[in-house]
Design an enzyme around this catalytic site. Structure first.
Site, short mmCIF file in Angstrom:
data_model
loop_
_atom_site.label_atom_id
_atom_site.label_comp_id
_atom_site.label_asym_id
_atom_site.label_seq_id
_atom_site.Cartn_x
_atom_site.Cartn_y
_atom_site.Cartn_z
NE ARG A 112 -4.50 -4.06 -15.96
CZ ARG A 112 -4.63 -5.00 -15.04
NH1 ARG A 112 -4.08 -4.83 -13.85
NH2 ARG A 112 -5.28 -6.10 -15.28
CD GLU A 125 -4.85 -13.74 -15.68
OE1 GLU A 125 -4.96 -14.98 -15.64
OE2 GLU A 125 -5.74 -12.96 -15.32
CG HIS A 161 -4.37 -4.32 -9.19
ND1 HIS A 161 -3.33 -3.43 -9.36
CD2 HIS A 161 -4.30 -4.73 -7.89
CE1 HIS A 161 -2.66 -3.32 -8.22
NE2 HIS A 161 -3.23 -4.09 -7.32
CE LYS A 185 4.57 -2.91 -4.22
NZ LYS A 185 3.49 -2.69 -3.25
NE ARG A 219 -4.06 -1.79 0.18
CZ ARG A 219 -4.57 -2.32 -0.91
NH1 ARG A 219 -4.14 -1.96 -2.09
NH2 ARG A 219 -5.52 -3.21 -0.83
#
Length: 188
Positions: A57, A65, A53, A17, A14
């Protein structure tokens, strides 16, 4: 395309980054952006994180993946991408450990990653956790993971053009040095 082609973004959990790495990649390209995900979601909480996530995006990102052979994915993806974001190296290390790789096996995988970074024809932004700031873990697997993460981060940091550490949501550049002669980074 920018002169900086390979960037490592480090930080704790958290720390901001991943957000910084995504913004950096977004600034490098408007389209043909590839997110190389190393996560293998094995429980509901991790699946929720992956979904968050993906939503963050947006539709201008393609996701690949690949939990183990990220060097091959970088090689293939560079032929079609304007930027690749690898998130994250610490999950990749976990995947290698769970495959039974020892230090030599992990370092061989890092050799392959370094070679792929050297061949990359598009910018590559890599994300990794800095896990060495905490207490010494109580069990041998956790200590092995911590040690491998530190060694991998050192190797990748040497192989890239720029290293950023994100702390409390503040990105600080540590490579190349700020030029003040004291080895201190600069907030960016």
């Amino acid at each position: 395309m920018t002169d900086i082609t390979r960037i490592l973004v480090l930080g704790g959990c958290r720390s901001g980054k991943s957000r910084f790495a995504k913004q950096t990649a977004d600034n490098m390209a408007m389209d043909k952006k590839i997110y190389l995900a190393t996560c293998v979601p094995t429980d509901r909480e991790m699946k929720t994180r992956v979904k968050r996530h993906q939503d963050d995006r947006g539709p201008d990102w393609a996701t690949i993946e690949e939990p183990i052979r990220i060097h091959e994915t970088i090689d293939r993806a560079c032929t079609q991408a304007k930027v690749i974001l690898v998130d994250c190296l610490t999950l990749w290390i976990s995947n290698l450990l769970f495959q039974g790789k020892d230090e030599a096996g992990i370092m061989s995988a890092v050799d392959l990653l370094e070679d792929a970074l050297n061949r990359a024809t598009c910018p590559v932004v890599l994300v990794s956790n800095e896990v060495g700031y905490g207490i010494v873990p109580e069990n041998s697997l956790a200590r092995q993971f911590r040690d491998m993460a530190g060694l991998v981060n050192q190797r990748v940091a040497r192989a890239v053009d720029k290293v950023i550490v994100s702390m409390a949501g503040i990105p600080v550049q540590i490579k190349p040095e700020s030029g003040n002669g004291q080895g201190l980074g600069k907030e960016i």
